[in-house]
Design an enzyme around this catalytic site. Structure first.
Site, PDB file in Angstrom:
ATOM      1  N   ASP A   9       0.848  -1.211   0.000  1.00  0.00           N
ATOM      2  CA  ASP A   9       0.000   0.000   0.000  1.00  0.00           C
ATOM      3  C   ASP A   9       0.878   1.255   0.000  1.00  0.00           C
ATOM      4  O   ASP A   9       0.808   2.080   0.905  1.00  0.00           O
ATOM      5  CB  ASP A   9      -0.963   0.009   1.203  1.00  0.00           C
ATOM      6  CG  ASP A   9      -0.225   0.007   2.561  1.00  0.00           C
ATOM      7  OD1 ASP A   9      -0.818   0.458   3.540  1.00  0.00           O
ATOM      8  OD2 ASP A   9       0.942  -0.428   2.605  1.00  0.00           O
ATOM      9  N   ASP A  14       6.721   1.268   1.922  1.00  0.00           N
ATOM     10  CA  ASP A  14       6.430   0.278   0.870  1.00  0.00           C
ATOM     11  C   ASP A  14       7.291   0.555  -0.360  1.00  0.00           C
ATOM     12  O   ASP A  14       7.750  -0.363  -1.038  1.00  0.00           O
ATOM     13  CB  ASP A  14       4.973   0.356   0.430  1.00  0.00           C
ATOM     14  CG  ASP A  14       3.983   0.129   1.551  1.00  0.00           C
ATOM     15  OD1 ASP A  14       3.777   1.045   2.351  1.00  0.00           O
ATOM     16  OD2 ASP A  14       3.449  -0.994   1.640  1.00  0.00           O
ATOM     17  N   ASN A  36      -2.459   2.706   3.507  1.00  0.00           N
ATOM     18  CA  ASN A  36      -1.898   4.043   3.777  1.00  0.00           C
ATOM     19  C   ASN A  36      -2.715   5.124   3.076  1.00  0.00           C
ATOM     20  O   ASN A  36      -2.831   6.243   3.569  1.00  0.00           O
ATOM     21  CB  ASN A  36      -0.444   4.123   3.271  1.00  0.00           C
ATOM     22  CG  ASN A  36       0.504   3.401   4.188  1.00  0.00           C
ATOM     23  OD1 ASN A  36       0.356   3.449   5.401  1.00  0.00           O
ATOM     24  ND2 ASN A  36       1.461   2.700   3.614  1.00  0.00           N
ATOM     25  N   THR A 120       2.959  -6.044   2.631  1.00  0.00           N
ATOM     26  CA  THR A 120       3.408  -4.934   3.493  1.00  0.00           C
ATOM     27  C   THR A 120       2.276  -3.931   3.744  1.00  0.00           C
ATOM     28  O   THR A 120       2.532  -2.766   4.069  1.00  0.00           O
ATOM     29  CB  THR A 120       4.616  -4.203   2.858  1.00  0.00           C
ATOM     30  OG1 THR A 120       4.190  -3.636   1.604  1.00  0.00           O
ATOM     31  CG2 THR A 120       5.774  -5.143   2.636  1.00  0.00           C
ATOM     32  N   PHE A 161      -0.716  -1.034  12.632  1.00  0.00           N
ATOM     33  CA  PHE A 161      -1.650  -0.489  11.635  1.00  0.00           C
ATOM     34  C   PHE A 161      -2.159  -1.542  10.643  1.00  0.00           C
ATOM     35  O   PHE A 161      -3.364  -1.676  10.426  1.00  0.00           O
ATOM     36  CB  PHE A 161      -0.969   0.661  10.877  1.00  0.00           C
ATOM     37  CG  PHE A 161      -1.801   1.257   9.774  1.00  0.00           C
ATOM     38  CD1 PHE A 161      -1.548   0.931   8.451  1.00  0.00           C
ATOM     39  CD2 PHE A 161      -2.845   2.128  10.059  1.00  0.00           C
ATOM     40  CE1 PHE A 161      -2.309   1.470   7.423  1.00  0.00           C
ATOM     41  CE2 PHE A 161      -3.617   2.679   9.034  1.00  0.00           C
ATOM     42  CZ  PHE A 161      -3.352   2.344   7.712  1.00  0.00           C
ATOM     43  N   ASN A 162      -1.260  -2.274   9.976  1.00  0.00           N
ATOM     44  CA  ASN A 162      -1.692  -3.200   8.918  1.00  0.00           C
ATOM     45  C   ASN A 162      -2.683  -4.241   9.434  1.00  0.00           C
ATOM     46  O   ASN A 162      -3.653  -4.585   8.763  1.00  0.00           O
ATOM     47  CB  ASN A 162      -0.489  -3.921   8.300  1.00  0.00           C
ATOM     48  CG  ASN A 162       0.358  -3.008   7.446  1.00  0.00           C
ATOM     49  OD1 ASN A 162      -0.133  -1.991   6.948  1.00  0.00           O
ATOM     50  ND2 ASN A 162       1.626  -3.334   7.287  1.00  0.00           N
ATOM     51  N   HIS A 235       9.738   0.105   7.967  1.00  0.00           N
ATOM     52  CA  HIS A 235       9.042  -1.130   8.316  1.00  0.00           C
ATOM     53  C   HIS A 235       9.018  -2.139   7.156  1.00  0.00           C
ATOM     54  O   HIS A 235       9.496  -3.266   7.288  1.00  0.00           O
ATOM     55  CB  HIS A 235       7.580  -0.833   8.687  1.00  0.00           C
ATOM     56  CG  HIS A 235       7.400   0.152   9.790  1.00  0.00           C
ATOM     57  ND1 HIS A 235       7.605  -0.138  11.119  1.00  0.00           N
ATOM     58  CD2 HIS A 235       7.007   1.448   9.762  1.00  0.00           C
ATOM     59  CE1 HIS A 235       7.340   0.917  11.866  1.00  0.00           C
ATOM     60  NE2 HIS A 235       6.981   1.898  11.071  1.00  0.00           N
ATOM     61  N   ASP A 236       8.439  -1.733   6.038  1.00  0.00           N
ATOM     62  CA  ASP A 236       8.155  -2.686   4.950  1.00  0.00           C
ATOM     63  C   ASP A 236       9.402  -3.209   4.276  1.00  0.00           C
ATOM     64  O   ASP A 236       9.425  -4.337   3.783  1.00  0.00           O
ATOM     65  CB  ASP A 236       7.246  -2.018   3.907  1.00  0.00           C
ATOM     66  CG  ASP A 236       5.912  -1.635   4.507  1.00  0.00           C
ATOM     67  OD1 ASP A 236       5.294  -0.687   4.014  1.00  0.00           O
ATOM     68  OD2 ASP A 236       5.504  -2.284   5.495  1.00  0.00           O
TER      69      ASP A 236
HETATM   70  O1  RIB Z   1       2.663  -0.020  10.896  1.00  0.00           O
HETATM   71  C1  RIB Z   1       3.511   0.137   9.792  1.00  0.00           C
HETATM   72  C2  RIB Z   1       2.821  -0.268   8.527  1.00  0.00           C
HETATM   73  O2  RIB Z   1       1.722   0.597   8.304  1.00  0.00           O
HETATM   74  C3  RIB Z   1       3.713  -0.118   7.269  1.00  0.00           C
HETATM   75  O3  RIB Z   1       3.360  -1.119   6.342  1.00  0.00           O
HETATM   76  C4  RIB Z   1       3.346   1.229   6.731  1.00  0.00           C
HETATM   77  O4  RIB Z   1       3.488   1.309   5.302  1.00  0.00           O
HETATM   78  C5  RIB Z   1       1.899   1.305   7.087  1.00  0.00           C
HETATM   79  O5  RIB Z   1       1.179   0.640   6.066  1.00  0.00           O
HETATM   80 CA    CA Z   2       2.756  -0.556   4.065  1.00  0.00          CA
END
Ligand code: RIB
Ligand code: CA
Length: 323
Positions: A9, A14, A36, A120, A161-162, A235-236
């Protein structure tokens, strides 16, 4: 090269996962998921990054625009309205593919076995593919996600979040027969990119590296304002890096599932790694109390330790290798 499908996303971090995967893996396609930002922007942003790195040959598909059972939550606070605020990138000339992202995942797995799914963003597309075509399970090498956490959340105290965006989808994925590798926040927070690393990237003499530095400028400023951090967690990129170089992250096998009903914990990845204590001193107490741990056999591997130096070398070399 490992064959992969990248479900994402974009989203600043990403975008770094796309750059790493396109350079070191055989990316059969990118499927977008609302997360996102809205799905139209996700697809446009993926195309922009692919054109930036000279890989318009990698097809981009739109998957689901929202989670299976709830409304979409986006994160413009971190990624801007476009989902990729910061650098000025030309409107993509490459079209999005007509096929739905979930159909691309199913059809590709039926045609090509031993494919790694890298996810991701929210896991809606992956869950939908598993629901639509359970026959693809043995054709998936493994699913490597950025999501969840062995410790705390970021969107709520308990949920990352994801997973928070689509907990039902995440529950489906973790409770499928497919092995999951989870890059949770406990791991990705070891991947903080600060001003020093951003300057190192800015000095790499490629257009891709200068755009990467601009992406970091925006993302770091957003993180500084919103969470007071002196950098941004990539993160991703950790999920893609774990597929590229398995030795880069130390993992631990454990039972992971997703809380769906907790008033304060919905979307939490509930990780049972009590067996890592060796001979579990509490086992008898559980059994006597009839509360044997529901953990059960490990179904996943959670990333626990990142070799940060090795990750940064991979990142810098990748950016230097692009136009
Ligand atoms: O919590 C981090 C995640 O949430 C990452 O994948 C970032 O791109 C958001 O999507
Ligand atoms: Ca992401």
């Amino acid at each position: 090269m490992k064959k992969v499908i990248l479900d994402c996303d974009p989203g600043h971090d990403d975008a770094f996962a796309i750059m790493l995967a396109a350079r070191h893996l055989e990316v059969l396609g990118i499927t977008g998921i609302g997360g996102n930002c809205v799905i139209e922007n996700v697809a446009r942003n993926a195309l922009k990054i692919l054109e930036l790195i000279g890989r318009p040959d990698i097809p981009v598909f739109k998957g689901h625009s929202r989670p299976l059972a709830v409304e979409l939550v986006t994160a413009p606070q971190f990624h801007g309205k476009s989902g990729l605020d910061g650098p000025e990138l030309p409107e993509p000339r490459t079209p999005v593919q007509n096929k739905h992202g979930v159909d691309f995942i199913v059809d590709t797995l039926r045609a090509v076995g031993d494919v790694t799914l890298i996810a991701t963003g929210p896991l809606t597309n992956i869950a939908a593919a598993l629901n639509k075509a359970p026959d693809i399970v043995p054709r998936i090498r493994e699913i490597v996600i950025m999501g969840g956490s062995v410790s705390f959340g970021n969107w709520t105290p308990a949920a990352e979040f994801n997973i928070f965006v689509d907990p039902e989808a995440a529950y489906r994925v973790f409770n499928s027969p497919v092995h999951v590798k989870m890059c949770g926040l406990n791991l990705t927070r070891q991947c903080l990119i600060g001003p020093a690393e951003a300057e190192r990237i800015r000095r790499i003499p490629t257009r891709t590296a200068s755009v990467a530095a601009e992406l970091l400028d925006f993302y770091m400023e957003a993180c500084r304002k919103l969470i007071g951090s002196d950098g941004a967690d990539l993160h991703d990129a950790c999920a893609a890096a774990w597929v590229i170089d398995p030795g880069l992250i130390k993992g631990a096998a454990m039972r992971i599932t997703v809380e769906l009903r907790g008033e304060f914990t919905r979307g939490m990845t509930v990780c049972d790694y009590r067996h890592l204590r060796g001979e579990d001193p509490l086992r008898d107490i559980y059994h006597e109390a009839g509360t044997a741990p529901r953990g059960g056999e490990p179904n996943a591997e959670a990333g626990m330790e990142l070799d940060r130096g090795r990750f940064l070398s991979l990142l810098y070399d990748t950016l230097a290798g692009y136009p």
